[in-house]
Design a protein around this motif. Structure first.
Motif, PDB file in Angstrom:
ATOM      1  N   MET A 245       4.224  11.303  -6.052  1.00 42.07           N
ATOM      2  CA  MET A 245       3.625  10.490  -5.001  1.00 42.07           C
ATOM      3  C   MET A 245       2.377  11.116  -4.389  1.00 42.07           C
ATOM      4  SD  MET A 245       5.187   7.607  -4.768  1.00 42.07           S
ATOM      5  CE  MET A 245       4.681   7.040  -3.147  1.00 42.07           C
ATOM      6  N   ILE A 247      -1.510  11.894  -4.033  1.00 39.95           N
ATOM      7  CA  ILE A 247      -2.684  11.057  -4.311  1.00 39.95           C
ATOM      8  C   ILE A 247      -3.940  11.911  -4.308  1.00 39.95           C
ATOM      9  CG2 ILE A 247      -4.135   9.182  -3.432  1.00 39.95           C
ATOM     10  CD1 ILE A 247      -1.659   7.833  -2.392  1.00 39.95           C
ATOM     11  N   ALA A 316      -4.255   3.776  -4.829  1.00 36.60           N
ATOM     12  CA  ALA A 316      -3.363   4.612  -5.642  1.00 36.60           C
ATOM     13  C   ALA A 316      -1.892   4.369  -5.328  1.00 36.60           C
ATOM     14  CB  ALA A 316      -3.692   6.088  -5.425  1.00 36.60           C
ATOM     15  N   ASN A 317      -1.611   3.616  -4.290  1.00 43.42           N
ATOM     16  CA  ASN A 317      -0.231   3.419  -3.836  1.00 43.42           C
ATOM     17  C   ASN A 317       0.619   2.626  -4.837  1.00 43.42           C
ATOM     18  OD1 ASN A 317       2.073   2.833  -2.022  1.00 43.42           O
ATOM     19  ND2 ASN A 317       1.161   0.790  -1.942  1.00 43.42           N
ATOM     20  N   SER A 394       2.137   7.609  -8.122  1.00 39.62           N
ATOM     21  CA  SER A 394       0.780   7.236  -7.718  1.00 39.62           C
ATOM     22  C   SER A 394      -0.009   6.714  -8.918  1.00 39.62           C
ATOM     23  CB  SER A 394       0.058   8.451  -7.123  1.00 39.62           C
ATOM     24  OG  SER A 394       0.683   8.859  -5.921  1.00 39.62           O
TER      25      SER A 394
END
Length: 396
Positions: A245, A247, A316-317, A394
């Motif tokens: 996760m 980024i 990027a989420n 991500s």
């Protein structure tokens, strides 16, 4: 929340008397709930402090009574949001949301319920720091060998970053890293970071917003940060295998030496249950955007709640965004058809995880196995039920 005209007039009158609001401030098409409860981590956290910063502004401008409830236990805050529903919004890291969905660790036995992102809360930048006079100019220099890297044994996450993620980024296996890199143990975060200016280590993993970094920046020789090329997707892919996760980002706040350096961030968001009312999410998103100038000065982290930073995070989420927020972002030109595509995929993935974990819980109950995240038999059942499901990760 539906109300009669008479009731609305009473509420408006009460709010005007209580808060001294102008008629313009209260003139809205949306009937706000009389009570809005927001859960955050404990009282010593920036999440709690910053939410307490903008909460009174929301109360003042809308008439809703805002309560900020500190709940240090992440599993309990998740339960209160999704199962008990006695809080409406939760401040949580995006990585924690992924863990909650995937049933990681202590969440294995928690009731699986879907969530959605309401808005961006804050971002915590991280990076690899060296002393200002260090011969190390890039992360690739570490791969040459003979470099001391601090391993913060106080944090399993930092140990994983140092012994697995960092070696992966520079093209070393964990085994090769053990041969080429000297890992220097540190028993606290302060010791971990100071090690590079005290000459005990060459490289440390730190956040530039930490007060200890300001102290280090002022030391003789100061400090430097080693950039992480955002375009090196293969390196980032290996890094994300360990920290999915994270980024990639260009650091924009914290100590001056870090600003402008390509590195990484860990993001906090405000989450709501997937079942949250669309009008509520839409109007919260609208308020958080349009009133940003009114609350951004209430806390340093409140400045990280701008729509621009939210938009950057969305690039990027991998976690689904609530349809009410999507509706608002689309209206203001901050949501595209490409966003629809990845968001639909994110919703589908979350649904798959929830469905698989519910099946696992059902199987455990049928076999008389107690749902306990410390029970190996239960964990084996859940692992089989979720086998093959991709983790949230991500988007590069």
């Amino acid at each position: 929340m539906k109300s009669t005209k008479k009731f609305t007039q009473l509420v408006l009158g009460s709010a005007l008397a209580t808060f001294g609001l102008s008629a313009a401030a209260m003139a809205q098409d949306y009937d706000w709930p009389r009570l809005l409860v927001i859960g955050t981590p404990g009282t010593s956290t920036g999440s709690f402090a910053s939410t307490n910063g903008w909460g009174p502004t929301l109360q003042e401008e809308t008439g809703t009574t805002v309560r900020i409830v500190p709940e240090d236990s992440e599993p309990m805050r998740y339960k209160r949001l999704t199962d008990r529903e006695d809080i409406a919004i939760s401040s949580v890291s995006a990585s924690e949301m992924a863990a909650q969905t995937e049933g990681f660790g202590g969440y294995a036995s928690a009731k699986p319920l879907p969530q959605r992102i309401l808005w961006h809360h804050n971002d915590t930048p991280w990076g690899f720091v060296v002393s200002g006079d260090s011969d190390i100019q890039s992360l690739d220099d570490i791969a040459k060998g003979g470099v001391r890297v601090t391993s913060g044994v106080f944090s399993p996450v930092i140990v994983a970053v140092i012994t697995e993620a960092l070696p992966g980024f520079i093209g070393l296996s964990p085994e090769e890293a053990q041969e080429k890199i000297e890992f220097v143990p540190a028993s606290s975060y302060g010791e971990n970071c100071r090690s590079v200016v005290e000459g005990k280590s060459d490289v440390a993993y730190c956040s530039p917003i930490s007060s200890v970094l300001s102290e280090m920046e002022g030391s003789p020789g100061s400090i430097r940060w080693l950039p992480m090329d955002p375009d090196d997707t293969e390196a980032w892919d290996r890094f994300l295998n360990v920290r999915p996760m994270t980024i990639p980002t260009k650091i924009s706040f914290g100590v001056k030496t870090a600003q402008g350096v390509n590195s990484m961030t860990s993001n906090f968001v405000y989450s709501v249950p997937a079942t949250a009312d669309t009008d509520f999410a839409y109007n919260m998103a609208k308020w958080l955007h349009t009133s940003f100038d009114n609350y951004k000065g209430t806390h340093a982290l409140a400045t990280r709640m701008s729509v621009d930073l939210f938009r950057e995070f969305l690039n990027a989420n991998p976690i689904p965004v609530h349809e009410g927020t999507v509706k608002y972002l689309r209206e203001i030109g901050q949501w595209t058809e490409e966003d629809d595509a990845w968001n639909e995929e994110a919703i589908a993935l979350m649904d798959r995880w929830i469905e698989a974990r519910n099946e696992g819980l059902k199987t455990a109950a049928e076999q008389g196995v107690r749902a306990d995240f410390q029970d190996e038999e239960f964990l084996a059942i859940m692992e089989k039920a979720t086998e093959g499901l991709p983790a949230f990760r991500s988007r590069l």
